[in-house]
Each structure stands twice: as structure tokens, then as C-alpha cells.
Design an enzyme around this catalytic site. Structure first.
Site, PDB file in Angstrom:
ATOM      1  CG  ASP A 182      30.959 -13.181 -52.268  1.00 22.20           C
ATOM      2  OD1 ASP A 182      31.764 -13.656 -51.456  1.00 22.20           O
ATOM      3  OD2 ASP A 182      29.779 -12.910 -51.975  1.00 22.20           O
ATOM      4  CE1 TYR A 316      27.632 -15.729 -46.970  1.00 25.88           C
ATOM      5  CE2 TYR A 316      26.490 -13.621 -46.942  1.00 25.88           C
ATOM      6  CZ  TYR A 316      27.633 -14.364 -47.168  1.00 25.88           C
ATOM      7  OH  TYR A 316      28.779 -13.745 -47.599  1.00 25.88           O
ATOM      8  CG  HIS A 372      36.490 -12.725 -51.988  1.00 24.81           C
ATOM      9  ND1 HIS A 372      36.054 -13.932 -52.490  1.00 24.81           N
ATOM     10  CD2 HIS A 372      35.376 -12.080 -51.551  1.00 24.81           C
ATOM     11  CE1 HIS A 372      34.736 -14.018 -52.364  1.00 24.81           C
ATOM     12  NE2 HIS A 372      34.305 -12.912 -51.788  1.00 24.81           N
TER      13      HIS A 372
END
Length: 409
Positions: A182, A316, A372
Site C-alpha cells: 500500500d 492521499y 492487500h
């Protein structure tokens, strides 16, 4: 007062904060739900009612807090990041008994945290005969867990990498290797871009997010990409990627555009936070059989985090909108060997040709299961890849001067 040396740390959430959480949970107002939709519209109401009821009346945070404190040596240290002042960085620092162990920085992502490494740490520090040992540093990224959050805008990937690199230097690891998935993948590769060769000696990731191949820049790779047929497994992973892009990217658009707006709900409502992250734990894993305790252990770290759960969203925005040239996230890396573990339920699939754009990709391993959160879902597989990559005969063997991971070297 700042501390340039590690200070031992123990989690000690106040009883007032624990009781305040229970009070908020008791005041929950649930929405209605359409009949028979299950997960199609998001987290099912029955799941939420069960988890909220247990979080309020049965779940024991003190059990998890004690487990962390008694199992993992935690520290904080003040790290000065250029342009952002001093940040107090929380981290687990678990040293192997082997004097020749390889220093490894584990970087988590969102919605992960430092305890994502809980299952791989004991495997890495205590290897079986014939496998290399590692010293493991699993940190709480700035804005996550029990680290400080930056107070100014602009803390992008380059700054994350700077903080992680300076942490390793402060722990007396002049040379080290990195691992992550990630955002941890992006941060690990950024560390290599900025400090590779001299300090960072190898990169291993379990997620790659690459820019598409541009025919004008890489015509041969582009031809390879369009002319190489996908295997059935690759087709399945491409289908999952397309599904994720269709139904799974809403969170990304909000967190990369208006993170502050979302933060109010996550900071004030434990149920909102639970739904927001539990959805990802369910959808992003490969049918991992989460217990209710595991789910609430995970969410509680966010609820009780030092800066609050909203601070974790800003990565982000900063990555997408703050100085993309400095982020340099798509520049190839040739200064160090790169390893990549492929898990079938990862969110995005990158073709074999496209993967070559990462740079010096010298090791790949594909697995039959896992999603993930590989370190948590498939710790033995991930550690096995790290051992192969860094072990005798591996492409990253002996990259750290004098520290091969083997006691007799």
C-alpha cells in the site's frame, strides 16, 4: 524537550477515553437497509450491529493494549523533518539475537498501522536454520497510530521517506533494507530513490502501482505489453482490478480531494470509523477469517490514535496534489535491487512488462492466496520471500555491509 535517542513507550489509553468510546457507541443511531443486498451497497447492517454491540459491551481494549506492550518493544523518538520541524515518531524496534541480522524498515499504509507487522516480526527475528535474520523497525507513519501528525500542509511521499530514513539513522542503522505494501510500497520506493545505494540497500514490496507504459517513451515495452497474452490467473487479477476501479475507489477520491470534510465523521463517530475501515478489511483481503476481536483491535488503534483518525487521510491529498515532481513516484529505481511479491487478491494488477518500469526488478514471487494486507493475511509467505530475496544466493544477499543475516558470516 526533544529526545534524539529512543525513549521506551507503553500504550496507556486513559480510562476516560475508553469510557467515552463506550458512551458514543451506546448512542449509535443506525440507518435502515434494503432487503437482500448483503455487501452490494456496503457493510451489512447485521455486521455493524453485532460489532458495535460487542465493542460497547464485550470487547476488551486493555487485553490488546497489554498484548502490544508485553510483546513488542515500543519507543518514541524526535525526528526533525526539513520544513516541518520535529515530529515525535512511535515505532516498534525488535532486534534479533543474531549480531549479523539485517536492519529492515517496515512501512504500513492506509488503513493499516504498525501492528500490521505483528505476525512477521517474530518470524523475521527468529529464523529457522539456513535463513537470514532481521532487526525489524515497524513505525507509525506521521499522522498514524501513536506518532505526531505534521501541522502544515505538504507532507508528501518525499517527507515520509525522509522521516523513515532519519529514523533508521537515529537507531544507528546507517545501512538498511525496506519493505511495505500500500503506501508502504510507495514510501519504501521513495526511500530508495532518495537514499538508495549509500543507505537504503534493497526494496521489497507486495504492491505496485505503476503509470501506464507510454508508447512514445518505451515502444519496446509497450509492444511486449500488448502482444503478450495474459494467463488465466492474470485475467482474473485484471478483472479484480477493474472491479476495484468501478466500485472500490470512492474512498480514494474523497480522501485525495476533501479529507478534512470526511475527518469530522471519523473523529466523532466510532461507528462511522468502524464502517469506513471494516469495509476495506473485508473487501481487500482474500476471504481472511477476521474475528470480531481482530477487527476491533484494528479499528481501536485508529480511534485511540494520537492525532485522531482524520490525520491518516491526508497522505492521499499530499501524494496526489502536493509537489508531484518531488514525489517522483513513477521514476525508475536502479540504485538497489527490488523484489516483488504478488498476491492474487491484491487491488491492482500490473502486467509483467509494466512492472519493468519500476527499475531494477530482480526478484518476483507469485502466491496462490492472499490479498492487500499480506503481512497480516499471509505472514509465512511474505517472510519466505524476504528470506529468499536476502538469503544466500538471493539477489539482495549481502547488500548491507557486514550484515548478511547469518550468524557465521
Amino acid at each position: 524537550m526533544t529526545s534524539t535517542r529512543p525513549v521506551p513507550y507503553k500504550l496507556a489509553i486513559s480510562e476516560n477515553d475508553v469510557q467515552a468510546l463506550k458512551s458514543k457507541l451506546a448512542a449509535t443511531r443506525f440507518p435502515d437497509e434494503l432487503e437482500g443486498v448483503q455487501w452490494d451497497y456496503g457493510v451489512p447492517l447485521a455486521d455493524m450491529k453485532r460489532l458495535v454491540r460487542y465493542w460497547q459491551d464485550g470487547y476488551d481494549w486493555r487485553r490488546h493494549e497489554t498484548h502490544i506492550n508485553e510483546t513488542f518493544p515500543q519507543f518514541t523518538i524526535d525526528i526533525k523533518v526539513d520544513g516541518f520541524g520535529v515530529l515525535n515518531i512511535h515505532h516498534v524496534h525488535q532486534r534479533s539475537k543474531s549480531e549479523h541480522a539485517i536492519p529492515l524498515l517496515f512501512s504500513h499504509g492506509w488503513p493499516g498501522h504498525f501492528m500490521e507487522a505483528a505476525k512477521i516480526i517474530p518470524l523475521l527475528i527468529n529464523p529457522p536454520s539456513g535463513a537470514p535474520a532481521f532487526h525489524v523497525v515497524a513505525w507509525s507513519l506521521p499522522g498514524f497510530g501513536f506518532s505526531d501528525a505534521p501541522k502544515k500542509a505538504g507532507f508528501n511521499m518525499a517527507k515520509m521517506a525522509e522521516a523513515g530514513h532519519k529514523l533508521m539513522l537515529a537507531l544507528d542503522y546507517s545501512e538498511y533494507v525496506v519493505q511495505g505494501g500500500d503506501w508502504g510500497s510507495s514510501i519504501s520506493r521513495q526511500v530508495a530513490r532518495l537514499y538508495g545505494g549509500k543507505h537504503c540497500k534493497a526494496v521489497h514490496v507486495n504492491m505496485l502501482s505503476m503509470a501506464p507504459i507510454e508508447p512514445s517513451k518505451n515502444p519496446l515495452l509497450w509492444l511486449q505489453h500488448i502482444s503478450t497474452p495474459f494467463s488465466e490467473e492474470e485475467k482474473r487479477m485484471v478483472a479484480r482490478t477493474n472491479m476495484f476501479r468501478d466500485k472500490g475507489l470512492g474512498y480514494f477520491h474523497e480522501q485525495s480531494s476533501q479529507p478534512q470534510t470526511l475527518s469530522y465523521g471519523l473523529a466523532d463517530s466510532p461507528v462511522g470509523l468502524l464502517a469506513w475501515i471494516y469495509e476495506k478489511l473485508h473487501n481487500w483481503t482474500d476471504n481472511y477469517p477476521f474475528t470480531d476481536d481482530e477487527i476491533l483491535d484494528w479499528i481501536s488503534v485508529y480511534w485511540f490514535s494520537k492525532a485522531g483518525p482524520g490525520a491518516s487521510l491526508r497522505i492521499y491529498y499530499e501524494n496526489l496534489r502536493t509537489n508531484p515532481l518531488e514525489n517522483g513516484r513513477h521514476e525508475p529505481i536502479y540504485s538497489v535491487p527490488i523484489g516483488f511479491s504478488i498476491f492474487p487478491q491484491e487491488l491492482v494488477y500490473v502486467s509483467k512488462a509494466n512492472r519493468l518500469l519500476v527499475g531494477n526488478l530482480v526478484y518476483e514471487s507469485s502466491h496462490s492466496a492472499g490479498g492487500h494486507f499480506a503481512a497480516f493475511e499471509r505472514p509465512e509467505d511474505l517472510v519466505g520471500d524476504l528470506r529468499e530475496f536476502h538469503g544466500i544466493g538471493g539477489k539482495a544477499y549481502g547488500v548491507v555491509k557486514g550484515l548478511t543475516g547469518y550468524a557465521d558470516d
